[in-house]
Design a protein around this motif. Sequence first.
Motif, PDB file in Angstrom:
ATOM      1  N   ASN A 113      19.801 121.645  21.237  1.00 54.05           N
ATOM      2  CA  ASN A 113      18.669 120.938  21.828  1.00 54.05           C
ATOM      3  C   ASN A 113      17.524 121.915  22.066  1.00 54.05           C
ATOM      4  N   GLU A 114      16.383 121.414  22.490  1.00 51.88           N
ATOM      5  CA  GLU A 114      15.202 122.275  22.667  1.00 51.88           C
ATOM      6  C   GLU A 114      15.455 123.396  23.644  1.00 51.88           C
ATOM      7  N   GLU A 115      16.155 123.122  24.720  1.00 52.11           N
ATOM      8  CA  GLU A 115      16.442 124.134  25.726  1.00 52.11           C
ATOM      9  C   GLU A 115      17.318 125.257  25.133  1.00 52.11           C
ATOM     10  N   GLU A 116      18.309 124.883  24.323  1.00 53.16           N
ATOM     11  CA  GLU A 116      19.207 125.850  23.712  1.00 53.16           C
ATOM     12  C   GLU A 116      18.500 126.715  22.666  1.00 53.16           C
TER      13      GLU A 116
END
Length: 117
Positions: A113-116
């Motif tokens: 995901n974007e955070e990762e």
Amino acid sequence: MPRVALTPGAADVLRRLRADHGELMFHQSGGCCDGSAPMCYPAGEFRTGSSDVHLGDLAVKPGFTVPVWMSAAQFEYWSHTHLTIDVVPGRGSGFSLEAPLGVRFLVRSRLLNEEEL
């Protein structure tokens, strides 16, 4: 965030393999012969170098980790994914240590995901 994880079933197989073969390692090449399966070897039997990426170390149990490597070319395609090493019934490649057990390791992937990222 680790890039690679392990299912409980795969951890069980790794514990069995370690008892028979000592320290272990994985390499994911993406080549034609291994069908892009994660290959399990005795540690140091497969030589890694500048054309390989160390994805991380799987914590199988306290004091027992298994490093996971991937060819740099394969990593270009999978750099946006999280990988989980699993085990299923059936024969995989004859080069990987689990083959005589009637099981084979495989990789399950999901997009980061974007955070990762």
